[in-house]
Design a protein around this motif. Structure first.
Motif, PDB file in Angstrom:
ATOM      1  N   GLY A  48       0.828  -1.198   0.000  1.00 32.31           N
ATOM      2  CA  GLY A  48       0.000   0.000   0.000  1.00 32.31           C
ATOM      3  C   GLY A  48       0.862   1.247   0.000  1.00 32.31           C
ATOM      4  N   ARG A  49       0.652   2.088   0.995  1.00 38.36           N
ATOM      5  CA  ARG A  49       1.399   3.335   1.085  1.00 38.36           C
ATOM      6  C   ARG A  49       2.563   3.258   2.066  1.00 38.36           C
ATOM      7  NH1 ARG A  49      -3.204   8.125   0.917  1.00 38.36           N
ATOM      8  NH2 ARG A  49      -4.126   7.519  -1.099  1.00 38.36           N
ATOM      9  N   ARG A  50       2.995   2.041   2.371  1.00 37.47           N
ATOM     10  CA  ARG A  50       4.122   1.874   3.282  1.00 37.47           C
ATOM     11  C   ARG A  50       5.158   0.933   2.673  1.00 37.47           C
ATOM     12  NH1 ARG A  50       2.764   4.306   7.986  1.00 37.47           N
ATOM     13  NH2 ARG A  50       4.651   3.542   9.010  1.00 37.47           N
ATOM     14  N   ALA A  51       6.419   1.242   2.942  1.00 32.64           N
ATOM     15  CA  ALA A  51       7.532   0.415   2.469  1.00 32.64           C
ATOM     16  C   ALA A  51       8.152  -0.293   3.664  1.00 32.64           C
ATOM     17  CB  ALA A  51       8.583   1.271   1.769  1.00 32.64           C
ATOM     18  N   VAL A  52       8.446  -1.572   3.501  1.00 31.65           N
ATOM     19  CA  VAL A  52       9.124  -2.338   4.542  1.00 31.65           C
ATOM     20  C   VAL A  52      10.625  -2.245   4.265  1.00 31.65           C
ATOM     21  CG1 VAL A  52       9.382  -4.572   5.671  1.00 31.65           C
ATOM     22  CG2 VAL A  52       7.149  -3.881   4.735  1.00 31.65           C
ATOM     23  N   VAL A  53      11.354  -1.645   5.193  1.00 31.25           N
ATOM     24  CA  VAL A  53      12.778  -1.382   5.003  1.00 31.25           C
ATOM     25  C   VAL A  53      13.585  -2.177   6.027  1.00 31.25           C
ATOM     26  CG1 VAL A  53      14.585   0.365   4.880  1.00 31.25           C
ATOM     27  CG2 VAL A  53      12.247   0.936   4.180  1.00 31.25           C
ATOM     28  N   ASP A  54      14.581  -2.916   5.531  1.00 21.93           N
ATOM     29  CA  ASP A  54      15.476  -3.685   6.400  1.00 21.93           C
ATOM     30  C   ASP A  54      16.734  -2.863   6.646  1.00 21.93           C
ATOM     31  OD1 ASP A  54      17.035  -5.491   7.728  1.00 21.93           O
ATOM     32  OD2 ASP A  54      16.737  -7.147   6.326  1.00 21.93           O
ATOM     33  N   PHE A  55      16.929  -2.429   7.893  1.00 21.30           N
ATOM     34  CA  PHE A  55      18.089  -1.608   8.240  1.00 21.30           C
ATOM     35  C   PHE A  55      19.265  -2.447   8.738  1.00 21.30           C
ATOM     36  CE2 PHE A  55      14.602   1.497   8.588  1.00 21.30           C
ATOM     37  CZ  PHE A  55      15.118   2.513   7.798  1.00 21.30           C
ATOM     38  N   ASN A  56      19.131  -3.757   8.716  1.00 21.65           N
ATOM     39  CA  ASN A  56      20.264  -4.610   9.057  1.00 21.65           C
ATOM     40  C   ASN A  56      21.356  -4.483   7.996  1.00 21.65           C
ATOM     41  OD1 ASN A  56      19.614  -6.517  11.462  1.00 21.65           O
ATOM     42  ND2 ASN A  56      17.722  -6.547  10.242  1.00 21.65           N
ATOM     43  N   HIS A  57      22.590  -4.753   8.383  1.00 25.51           N
ATOM     44  CA  HIS A  57      23.657  -4.839   7.392  1.00 25.51           C
ATOM     45  C   HIS A  57      23.301  -5.951   6.405  1.00 25.51           C
ATOM     46  CE1 HIS A  57      27.587  -5.707   5.596  1.00 25.51           C
ATOM     47  NE2 HIS A  57      27.955  -4.507   6.005  1.00 25.51           N
ATOM     48  N   PRO A  58      23.593  -5.778   5.110  1.00 27.55           N
ATOM     49  CA  PRO A  58      23.243  -6.803   4.124  1.00 27.55           C
ATOM     50  C   PRO A  58      23.786  -8.194   4.454  1.00 27.55           C
ATOM     51  CG  PRO A  58      23.919  -4.792   3.024  1.00 27.55           C
ATOM     52  CD  PRO A  58      24.189  -4.580   4.485  1.00 27.55           C
ATOM     53  N   LEU A  59      24.877  -8.265   5.223  1.00 27.51           N
ATOM     54  CA  LEU A  59      25.470  -9.559   5.574  1.00 27.51           C
ATOM     55  C   LEU A  59      25.164  -9.977   7.012  1.00 27.51           C
ATOM     56  CD1 LEU A  59      28.934  -9.127   3.822  1.00 27.51           C
ATOM     57  CD2 LEU A  59      27.000 -10.513   3.048  1.00 27.51           C
ATOM     58  N   ALA A  60      24.259  -9.256   7.672  1.00 28.09           N
ATOM     59  CA  ALA A  60      23.879  -9.628   9.038  1.00 28.09           C
ATOM     60  C   ALA A  60      23.265 -11.019   9.043  1.00 28.09           C
ATOM     61  CB  ALA A  60      22.891  -8.607   9.602  1.00 28.09           C
ATOM     62  N   GLY A  61      23.651 -11.805  10.026  1.00 28.10           N
ATOM     63  CA  GLY A  61      23.100 -13.153  10.161  1.00 28.10           C
ATOM     64  C   GLY A  61      23.786 -14.200   9.304  1.00 28.10           C
ATOM     65  N   LYS A  62      24.779 -13.814   8.519  1.00 31.01           N
ATOM     66  CA  LYS A  62      25.436 -14.747   7.604  1.00 31.01           C
ATOM     67  C   LYS A  62      26.789 -15.194   8.154  1.00 31.01           C
ATOM     68  CE  LYS A  62      23.279 -12.903   3.412  1.00 31.01           C
ATOM     69  NZ  LYS A  62      22.445 -14.095   3.166  1.00 31.01           N
ATOM     70  N   THR A  63      27.103 -16.468   7.934  1.00 30.18           N
ATOM     71  CA  THR A  63      28.436 -16.989   8.219  1.00 30.18           C
ATOM     72  C   THR A  63      29.314 -16.718   7.005  1.00 30.18           C
ATOM     73  OG1 THR A  63      27.619 -18.714   9.706  1.00 30.18           O
ATOM     74  CG2 THR A  63      29.775 -19.072   8.698  1.00 30.18           C
ATOM     75  N   LEU A  64      30.478 -16.139   7.225  1.00 25.34           N
ATOM     76  CA  LEU A  64      31.358 -15.724   6.136  1.00 25.34           C
ATOM     77  C   LEU A  64      32.606 -16.602   6.087  1.00 25.34           C
ATOM     78  CD1 LEU A  64      31.191 -11.859   6.725  1.00 25.34           C
ATOM     79  CD2 LEU A  64      29.645 -13.294   5.372  1.00 25.34           C
ATOM     80  N   ASN A  65      33.245 -16.600   4.934  1.00 26.77           N
ATOM     81  CA  ASN A  65      34.506 -17.314   4.767  1.00 26.77           C
ATOM     82  C   ASN A  65      35.528 -16.362   4.163  1.00 26.77           C
ATOM     83  OD1 ASN A  65      36.470 -18.948   2.876  1.00 26.77           O
ATOM     84  ND2 ASN A  65      35.764 -20.376   4.456  1.00 26.77           N
ATOM     85  N   TYR A  66      36.691 -16.299   4.773  1.00 26.43           N
ATOM     86  CA  TYR A  66      37.772 -15.451   4.269  1.00 26.43           C
ATOM     87  C   TYR A  66      38.989 -16.306   3.940  1.00 26.43           C
ATOM     88  CZ  TYR A  66      35.939 -10.766   5.288  1.00 26.43           C
ATOM     89  OH  TYR A  66      35.221  -9.605   5.286  1.00 26.43           O
ATOM     90  N   SER A  67      39.575 -16.054   2.781  1.00 29.53           N
ATOM     91  CA  SER A  67      40.911 -16.554   2.473  1.00 29.53           C
ATOM     92  C   SER A  67      41.851 -15.360   2.590  1.00 29.53           C
ATOM     93  CB  SER A  67      40.964 -17.159   1.070  1.00 29.53           C
ATOM     94  OG  SER A  67      40.564 -16.213   0.097  1.00 29.53           O
ATOM     95  N   TYR A  68      43.089 -15.602   3.087  1.00 26.27           N
ATOM     96  CA  TYR A  68      43.978 -14.481   3.365  1.00 26.27           C
ATOM     97  C   TYR A  68      45.434 -14.881   3.186  1.00 26.27           C
ATOM     98  CZ  TYR A  68      44.828 -16.897   7.767  1.00 26.27           C
ATOM     99  OH  TYR A  68      45.170 -17.847   8.702  1.00 26.27           O
ATOM    100  N   ALA A  69      46.270 -13.862   3.054  1.00 27.21           N
ATOM    101  CA  ALA A  69      47.722 -14.032   3.029  1.00 27.21           C
ATOM    102  C   ALA A  69      48.343 -12.829   3.715  1.00 27.21           C
ATOM    103  CB  ALA A  69      48.237 -14.163   1.601  1.00 27.21           C
ATOM    104  N   ILE A  70      49.177 -13.083   4.710  1.00 26.02           N
ATOM    105  CA  ILE A  70      49.887 -12.009   5.421  1.00 26.02           C
ATOM    106  C   ILE A  70      51.202 -11.789   4.694  1.00 26.02           C
ATOM    107  CG2 ILE A  70      50.843 -11.244   7.619  1.00 26.02           C
ATOM    108  CD1 ILE A  70      48.971 -13.332   8.969  1.00 26.02           C
ATOM    109  N   LEU A  71      51.331 -10.670   4.013  1.00 22.31           N
ATOM    110  CA  LEU A  71      52.462 -10.442   3.122  1.00 22.31           C
ATOM    111  C   LEU A  71      53.700  -9.929   3.848  1.00 22.31           C
ATOM    112  CD1 LEU A  71      50.599  -8.863   0.089  1.00 22.31           C
ATOM    113  CD2 LEU A  71      51.048 -11.269   0.571  1.00 22.31           C
ATOM    114  N   GLU A  72      53.512  -8.972   4.757  1.00 23.58           N
ATOM    115  CA  GLU A  72      54.662  -8.411   5.458  1.00 23.58           C
ATOM    116  C   GLU A  72      54.206  -7.597   6.655  1.00 23.58           C
ATOM    117  OE1 GLU A  72      56.860  -5.337   3.420  1.00 23.58           O
ATOM    118  OE2 GLU A  72      55.126  -4.827   2.181  1.00 23.58           O
TER     119      GLU A  72
END
Length: 243
Positions: free
Chosen positions: A121-145
């Motif tokens: 109708g005349r109302r919008a449902v807005v999600d103010f959570n971070h887009p990745l809130a609630g998600k398990t993440l995976n990072y690959s990394y390399a420590i260079l120096e």
């Protein structure tokens, strides 16, 4: 030697949510995933461990590692972007928006950024959570120096916060001087983050008492005068013939 809080390091990483890359220091990965930003500066980043320049779960993984270490780590929501909170999903009158909102539109309302998940109708449902809130993440990394020089550390922070690599830095007699390019005040990202940069300089360098930001604007060069063209008269043609 094992890394500890307070150490500056150069880091390469790629973050994934499921199979999708959402953040990476690798330009080719960004292009392949369709998240490439032509205005962004890709390549390894300089971060200070313990200052939360990266998400908590990745920072915890790196502390205690050695320079040269590479790996992958799975990060639960509580050490990433937090749980998805139902209280952060709000119903907002459509009249608050300049244009009619649609599903998927990112907007700013009530002083926060969110995404429209439905329009009823005349109302919008807005999600103010971070887009990745609630998600398990995976990072690959390399420590260079490990980054030891204060000037290089501050250069790294400037790039991390503002994306800029064109600011000169000198440290002498208790003063850190930043040589700013002309018109930097039009760079919104720099203006937003420069206060954080100053705060971190004072926090991390006890011998720095002043931070000077110097913007030099040079007089525009006068256009070079066009070379003067000297016209020469062409020889007159004659109809004389030899007898």
């Amino acid at each position: 030697m094992a890394l500890q809080e307070g150490d500056f390091i150069r880091l390469r990483y790629t973050g994934r949510a499921g199979e999708n890359i959402f953040d990476t220091t690798d330009e080719e990965n960004a292009k392949e995933e369709g998240i490439y930003n032509p205005q962004a500066e890709y390549g390894p980043v300089t971060v200070r461990l313990g200052s939360h320049h990266i998400i908590l779960g990745l920072e915890d993984e790196l502390i205690g590692k050695e320079v040269g270490a590479e790996g992958e780590v799975e990060i639960p929501p509580e050490k990433a972007f937090g749980a998805h909170e139902d209280d952060a999903v709000k119903s907002v009158p459509v009249s608050q928006f300049r244009e009619k909102p649609q599903r998927g539109t990112r907007i700013e309302a009530e002083g926060r950024e969110g995404v429209v998940v439905d329009v009823i109708g005349r109302r919008a449902v807005v999600d103010f959570n971070h887009p990745l809130a609630g998600k398990t993440l995976n990072y690959s990394y390399a420590i260079l120096e490990k980054v030891e020089e204060p000037v290089e550390q501050i250069k790294g922070l400037i790039k991390l916060f503002s994306g800029r690599t064109d600011i000169g830095i000198t440290i002498a007699d208790g003063t850190a001087e930043l040589e700013l390019p002309a018109a930097i005040t039009y760079d919104r990202r720099w203006m937003v983050w420069r206060g954080t940069l100053v705060r971190e300089i004072f926090e991390n360098y006890a011998d720095v008492n002043d931070v000077v930001m110097k913007e030099t604007i040079s007089r525009p060069k006068k256009p070079e005068a066009a070379p003067e063209i000297i016209e020469t008269a062409e020889p007159e043609e004659t109809n004389e013939t030899e007898e």
